[in-house]
Design an enzyme around this catalytic site. Structure first.
Site, mmCIF file in Angstrom:
data_model
loop_
_atom_site.group_PDB
_atom_site.id
_atom_site.type_symbol
_atom_site.label_atom_id
_atom_site.label_comp_id
_atom_site.label_asym_id
_atom_site.label_seq_id
_atom_site.Cartn_x
_atom_site.Cartn_y
_atom_site.Cartn_z
ATOM 1 N N ASP A 14 2.580 3.780 5.103
ATOM 2 C CA ASP A 14 1.660 2.723 4.670
ATOM 3 C C ASP A 14 2.358 1.569 3.970
ATOM 4 O OD1 ASP A 14 -0.581 3.866 5.764
ATOM 5 O OD2 ASP A 14 -1.051 5.025 3.971
ATOM 6 N N ARG A 94 0.804 6.597 -12.242
ATOM 7 C CA ARG A 94 0.362 5.317 -11.678
ATOM 8 C C ARG A 94 0.396 4.148 -12.667
ATOM 9 N NH1 ARG A 94 1.816 6.683 -6.870
ATOM 10 N NH2 ARG A 94 0.265 7.694 -5.567
ATOM 11 N N ASP A 123 -6.125 6.467 -6.941
ATOM 12 C CA ASP A 123 -4.906 5.719 -7.250
ATOM 13 C C ASP A 123 -5.126 4.208 -7.243
ATOM 14 O OD1 ASP A 123 -3.330 7.902 -7.768
ATOM 15 O OD2 ASP A 123 -2.815 8.202 -5.665
ATOM 16 N N SER A 173 -0.896 13.919 3.197
ATOM 17 C CA SER A 173 -0.539 12.825 2.314
ATOM 18 C C SER A 173 0.008 13.451 1.039
ATOM 19 C CB SER A 173 -1.785 11.987 2.025
ATOM 20 O OG SER A 173 -1.556 11.203 0.899
HETATM 21 N N1 ARG Z 1 -6.297 13.677 -6.357
HETATM 22 C C1 ARG Z 1 -5.139 13.449 -7.142
HETATM 23 C C2 ARG Z 1 -5.364 12.308 -8.085
HETATM 24 O O1 ARG Z 1 -6.240 11.541 -7.880
HETATM 25 C C3 ARG Z 1 -3.910 13.282 -6.317
HETATM 26 C C4 ARG Z 1 -3.821 12.094 -5.436
HETATM 27 C C5 ARG Z 1 -2.575 12.214 -4.683
HETATM 28 N N2 ARG Z 1 -2.278 11.179 -3.780
HETATM 29 C C6 ARG Z 1 -1.712 11.436 -2.593
HETATM 30 N N3 ARG Z 1 -1.323 10.447 -1.874
HETATM 31 N N4 ARG Z 1 -1.595 12.643 -2.110
HETATM 32 O O2 ARG Z 1 -4.653 12.163 -9.031
#
Ligand code: ARG
Length: 425
Positions: A14, A94, A123, A173
């Site tokens: 991406d 993040r 995110d 992912s």
């Molecule tokens: N659900 C988790 C969070 O919101 C993990 C997100 C992980 N992102 C990924 N690209 N796998 O913190």
């Protein structure tokens, strides 16, 4: 000269197509940034890939120590487990990454910042909120969200523009850093199916863990881990070692149904050997040194902290206020926790602290006890005063029972069983 955009670059599909996309659709020069929060990726390769695709410049920032001290340590002190399970590994990284993007946007004179998040997850919230709070003038571009890009569209775009897709054409992912590994999508979307073994890379499947147990002593100071078996270690080394050790014993693999900020429920697999181990040890040490009142109140503060951070509001002053309380509880959280790893389990099997409130002379059942048992009578008299009075006036007087007979549920459970056995999808 074209305006510049600073792109958070992971080297994955991406963000790789985003380099071209930002040039093509927005007429911007792209500066890529990879923030190393312990994701164990080949940073050289990522830099090369960025340049090959056509970025103007690439920055690689080592933020591992800052991540450990400024993000992981507060999460340990808060015993942060979202919905009782998820140690926030992705969530706490993040805002830090966003902060670095904003700093580089400033030094590069960029007008915009970009990230590869979708419009379905948490995110995007964490990036956008932090960037917009730190510099409201910056435009935030999220190509995947804005153009509703699916994986197929992205792959097609990559093919057309000769963008290397990367070595790992994973079904999943994945986001990983020092605090853990988050895996979603692909086969995991079937929430009724066991996660395939290929989702795991940090934790050994139970079938293959060592036969014999291992013990370690984890030392804490001021609520944060500082040593293993008496040897002081820097935070990054310490956390990495626990990840490795606990992972070898199959500890820290989680299968979780999670409520995202935007309302969607998602099925996630996490591997967080160090996070699960350290938080459990920390909590046990707190139970030894804090009063019942502190512990109970702290739980509500922890919950609030965890939710705010999960939901992307790292910048909110409430987080700082909550941390002021949490920090004030952590001074006595000092000592050693003995841990046993065995066949997929991790147990706290001992704890000691110079600030322990555990008093053997009071607790012991042998003859050395200093506790005057007769004092319990007066306590029970007063403790139960109102409850006994209410019982005799309201419950006994109305002949109601304190144990309710169980309602018959057979027909309902049969209906549910029939429904669940039907075909899915
Ligand atoms: N659900 C988790 C969070 O919101 C993990 C997100 C992980 N992102 C990924 N690209 N796998 O913190």
């Amino acid at each position: 000269m074209k305006d510049r955009v600073v792109l958070a670059y992971s080297g994955g599909l991406d963000t790789s197509i985003a380099i071209k996309w930002l040039e093509e659709k927005y007429d911007l020069s792209v500066v890529t940034v990879t923030v190393d929060v312990g994701q164990q990726e080949d940073l050289e390769l990522i830099a090369t890939r960025s340049r090959d695709i056509g970025a103007l410049k690439h920055y690689s920032i080592d933020a591992k120590e800052e991540f450990a001290k400024s993000c992981i340590f507060p999460a340990i002190k808060a015993n942060a487990l979202y919905e009782g399970k998820y140690p926030l590994c992705t969530a706490i990284a993040r805002p830090l990454i966003a902060t670095k993007l904003v700093e580089i946007a400033k030094s590069e004179g960029a007008k915009a910042v970009a990230h590869g998040c979708t419009g379905k997850g948490n995110d995007q919230v964490r990036f956008d909120v932090t960037i917009r709070a730190l510099n409201p003038k910056l435009k935030v571009i999220a190509p995947v969200r804005e153009w509703n890009l699916s994986r197929d569209i992205s792959l097609e775009y990559a093919r057309k523009h000769g963008i290397p897709v990367g070595p790992k054409k994973s079904l999943y992912s994945i986001d990983q850093n020092l605090w853990g590994r988050s895996v979603e999508s692909g086969p995991l979307e079937r929430e009724d199916q066991e996660p395939p073994n290929d989702t795991l890379s940090w934790t050994v499947p139970i079938e293959n863990v060592p036969r014999d147990p291992t013990y370690i002593e984890l030392g804490f100071d001021g609520g944060t881990p500082k040593s293993i078996d008496g040897k002081n270690l820097d935070p990054v080394t310490l956390i990495s070692r626990i990840n490795k050790l606990a992972g070898q014993y199959g500890v820290g693999a989680l299968d979780h149904i999670e409520d995202r900020v935007i309302g969607i429920k998602s099925r996630e697999v996490y591997e967080c050997p160090a996070a699960i181990t350290i938080i459990e040890a920390h909590r046990e040490l707190e139970k030894t040194v804090l009063t019942k009142h502190q512990l109970e109140f702290k739980q509500s503060v922890e919950r609030e902290w965890t939710w705010l951070v999960y939901a992307g509001l790292w910048v909110d002053p409430l987080r700082i206020d909550l941390e002021a309380f949490i920090d004030s509880t952590q001074e006595p959280v000092e000592g050693v926790v003995k841990l046993k790893f065995h066949k997929g389990t991790m147990k706290v099997v001992g704890r000691s602290s110079p600030n322990s409130l555990y008093e053997l002379p009071l607790a012991t059942y042998d003859k050395t006890s200093t506790f005057d048992q007769s004092s319990a009578l007066g306590f029970i008299e007063l403790w139960s005063l109102q409850s006994r009075s209410a019982y005799s006036k309201r419950i006994k007087a109305r002949k109601t029972q304190i144990y309710k007979p169980q309602l018959k549920q057979r027909s309902r459970s049969r209906r549910l069983a029939n429904r669940n056995s039907g075909q899915r999808r």
